[in-house]
Design a protein around this motif. Structure first.
Motif, PDB file in Angstrom:
ATOM      1  N   PRO A   1       0.538  -1.118   0.012  1.00  0.00           N
ATOM      2  CA  PRO A   1      -0.590  -0.080   0.085  1.00  0.00           C
ATOM      3  C   PRO A   1       0.352   1.633   0.199  1.00  0.00           C
ATOM      4  CG  PRO A   1      -0.847  -1.792   2.069  1.00  0.00           C
ATOM      5  CD  PRO A   1       0.837  -1.986   1.116  1.00  0.00           C
ATOM      6  N   LYS A   2       0.270   2.092  -0.400  1.00  0.00           N
ATOM      7  CA  LYS A   2       0.893   3.298  -0.637  1.00  0.00           C
ATOM      8  C   LYS A   2       0.813   4.385   0.285  1.00  0.00           C
ATOM      9  CE  LYS A   2       0.827   4.379  -5.348  1.00  0.00           C
ATOM     10  NZ  LYS A   2       0.089   2.879  -5.931  1.00  0.00           N
ATOM     11  N   ASN A   3       0.458   3.718   1.466  1.00  0.00           N
ATOM     12  CA  ASN A   3       0.066   4.786   2.728  1.00  0.00           C
ATOM     13  C   ASN A   3       0.803   4.077   4.054  1.00  0.00           C
ATOM     14  OD1 ASN A   3      -2.038   6.364   2.116  1.00  0.00           O
ATOM     15  ND2 ASN A   3      -3.265   5.749   1.965  1.00  0.00           N
ATOM     16  N   PRO A   4       2.180   3.897   4.844  1.00  0.00           N
ATOM     17  CA  PRO A   4       3.422   3.922   5.752  1.00  0.00           C
ATOM     18  C   PRO A   4       1.872   3.921   6.869  1.00  0.00           C
ATOM     19  CG  PRO A   4       3.626   6.116   5.081  1.00  0.00           C
ATOM     20  CD  PRO A   4       2.722   6.022   4.669  1.00  0.00           C
ATOM     21  N   GLY A   5       2.727   2.443   7.154  1.00  0.00           N
ATOM     22  CA  GLY A   5       1.766   1.946   8.644  1.00  0.00           C
ATOM     23  C   GLY A   5       2.226   0.284   9.151  1.00  0.00           C
ATOM     24  N   GLU A   6       1.684  -0.595   9.445  1.00  0.00           N
ATOM     25  CA  GLU A   6       1.750  -1.857   9.781  1.00  0.00           C
ATOM     26  C   GLU A   6       1.048  -2.512   9.291  1.00  0.00           C
ATOM     27  OE1 GLU A   6       2.781  -1.727  14.390  1.00  0.00           O
ATOM     28  OE2 GLU A   6       3.948  -0.791  14.183  1.00  0.00           O
ATOM     29  N   THR A   7       1.296  -4.012   9.025  1.00  0.00           N
ATOM     30  CA  THR A   7       0.280  -5.733   8.953  1.00  0.00           C
ATOM     31  C   THR A   7       0.669  -6.540   8.840  1.00  0.00           C
ATOM     32  OG1 THR A   7      -1.269  -5.651   7.252  1.00  0.00           O
ATOM     33  CG2 THR A   7       0.461  -5.219   6.151  1.00  0.00           C
ATOM     34  N   THR A   8      -0.118  -7.077   8.721  1.00  0.00           N
ATOM     35  CA  THR A   8       0.493  -8.478   8.988  1.00  0.00           C
ATOM     36  C   THR A   8       0.367  -9.574   7.990  1.00  0.00           C
ATOM     37  OG1 THR A   8      -0.367  -8.684  11.617  1.00  0.00           O
ATOM     38  CG2 THR A   8      -0.028 -10.634  10.713  1.00  0.00           C
ATOM     39  N   LEU A   9       1.270 -10.478   7.834  1.00  0.00           N
ATOM     40  CA  LEU A   9       0.797 -10.883   6.939  1.00  0.00           C
ATOM     41  C   LEU A   9       1.060 -13.049   6.960  1.00  0.00           C
ATOM     42  CD1 LEU A   9       4.611 -10.091   4.512  1.00  0.00           C
ATOM     43  CD2 LEU A   9       2.214  -9.340   4.317  1.00  0.00           C
ATOM     44  N   LEU A  10       0.337 -13.674   5.946  1.00  0.00           N
ATOM     45  CA  LEU A  10      -0.028 -14.694   6.631  1.00  0.00           C
ATOM     46  C   LEU A  10       0.200 -15.927   5.597  1.00  0.00           C
ATOM     47  CD1 LEU A  10      -3.221 -13.624   8.825  1.00  0.00           C
ATOM     48  CD2 LEU A  10      -1.275 -14.482   9.561  1.00  0.00           C
TER      49      LEU A  10
END
Ligand code: MTE
Length: 359
Positions: free
Chosen positions: A312-321
């Motif tokens: 995504p273009k917006n910075p942040g955090e995410t979780t991959l599974l």
């Protein structure tokens, strides 16, 4: 004896010697021998190829004995198989789980070569009422008993006769194109593709044909789980590997630039089933999409997969599974099944990543 540099593996226990592979094992389809985990219950026995022999006895017409040269006179086969320790990933269960605290690295994929067990057993008349074959290693040690004492025992596990006679079960003398090294069972070991590693008895010296079910320590106490048979709790030995997948890249905590394209990749394996699909989630499990399976289905080796992700273009955090499924309909679960105790830990593993502003 050829010993290996400890630096290429992570030490989980010094006595006996237990070491697991570094996360880099998930970057290569085949695991080099130096990177292959070592799981020992006792000290590595000091065996000499000249005097080594494999004896088959018990409920058979007469006992048979082969030396290493005898084994070489049979047709040889090479099988690529993933070996996973039944306790792999146990550290994810936290304090509730006892046993060697393996992270993800008690697994590896090697090319095993040797003699199919069926060829050896063809030479023997096994009694019709034989149910199991017990495979005995040359390593031995003391185990505590309930009365506070201890007993001496070798490492031993059994297989039902049908499994022992199935394709790909072999007495291996080679690993990745070279002779086995002591850590992995020199001069000969059993390899049972598709089953957890405990079945692949190292330093194999004896096979005993029995007419009942083997009740040995590593069959009923260790490497067994409680199951319910018509309301009765029964102890069942562990067998085939439960379906599982692993994201090798990106790694936990990795920082990825917003807006870039990233390849999420790893391996999936499924014991006795082929991997039919791997799905990937980039939003913490809200949605899943199919990953591409690389290489053709591989009966007993892990399956490489990849997924192209537009970060995504917006910075942040995410979780991959990642979530794997076999052609036998087994799906990797979200949670651990505690009936399995601290074994067969195959629940979906989250990888947290940080999306940083692109430069
Ligand atoms: N065989 C013997 N004789 N002694 C052992 O302690 N450990 C078993 C199996 N075979 C063991 C053994 C277990 S629990 C596993 S996971 C595999 O060997 C590990 O094989 P590796 O050390 O070659 O990786």
């Amino acid at each position: 004896m050829v010993r290996r540099k400890t630096s290429e593996l992570i030490v989980r226990q010094r006595q006996p010697d237990n070491r697991e592979g570094l996360p880099t094992i998930f970057n290569a389809p085949m695991t080099p021998t130096e990177w292959f985990f070592v799981r020992n219950h006792f000290d590595v026995p000091d065996l000499d190829a000249q005097s080594w022999s494999l004896r088959v006895e018990g409920a058979v017409d007469r006992s048979h004995c082969w030396g290493l040269d005898d084994l070489r006179s049979f047709d040889q086969q090479t099988v690529v198989a993933t070996l996973e320790c039944a306790g792999n990933s146990r550290a994810r269960l936290g304090d509730r789980a006892s046993g060697v605290p393996w992270q993800q690295g008690a697994i590896g994929t090697a090319a095993w070569s040797g003699v199919p067990l069926t060829q050896l057993l063809d030479e023997i008349d096994i009694d019709d009422n034989v149910e199991e074959l017990v495979f005995v290693g040359a390593d031995r040690g003391r185990l505590e008993t309930a009365d506070g004492g201890s007993v001496q025992t070798p490492y031993a596990r059994s297989l039902p006769v049908e499994k022992a006679l199935s394709d790909d079960v072999m007495v291996a003398t080679g690993m990745n194109g070279e002779a086995l090294i002591p850590d992995h069972g020199y001069p000969a070991r059993l390899v049972v593709p598709g089953w957890y590693g405990m079945a692949s008895v190292k330093w194999l010296v004896r096979i005993v044909a029995i007419t009942g079910r083997f009740q040995g320590y590593f069959q009923t106490e260790d490497y067994a789980t409680w199951e319910y048979d018509d309301d009765l709790a029964v102890r069942r030995p562990l067998s085939s590997i439960a379906v599982k997948s692993h994201i090798g890249s990106p790694i936990d905590g990795q920082r990825l630039a917003a807006g870039q394209t990233v390849t999420i990749e790893g391996f999936a394996w499924g014991g006795e089933g082929n991997i039919e699909a791997v799905e990937v989630s980039v939003d913490g499990g809200d949605t899943y999409n199919d990953a591409d399976l690389i290489d053709s289905p591989h009966r007993h080796g892990w399956q490489r997969w990849s997924y192209t992700w537009a970060v995504p273009k917006n910075p942040g955090e995410t979780t991959l599974l990642s979530r794997a499924r076999t052609d036998k309909g087994e799906v990797q679960p979200a949670d651990h099944d505690w009936r399995k105790g601290a074994y067969a830990v195959n629940m979906i593993r989250p990888v947290d990543v940080v999306i940083k502003p692109s430069e």
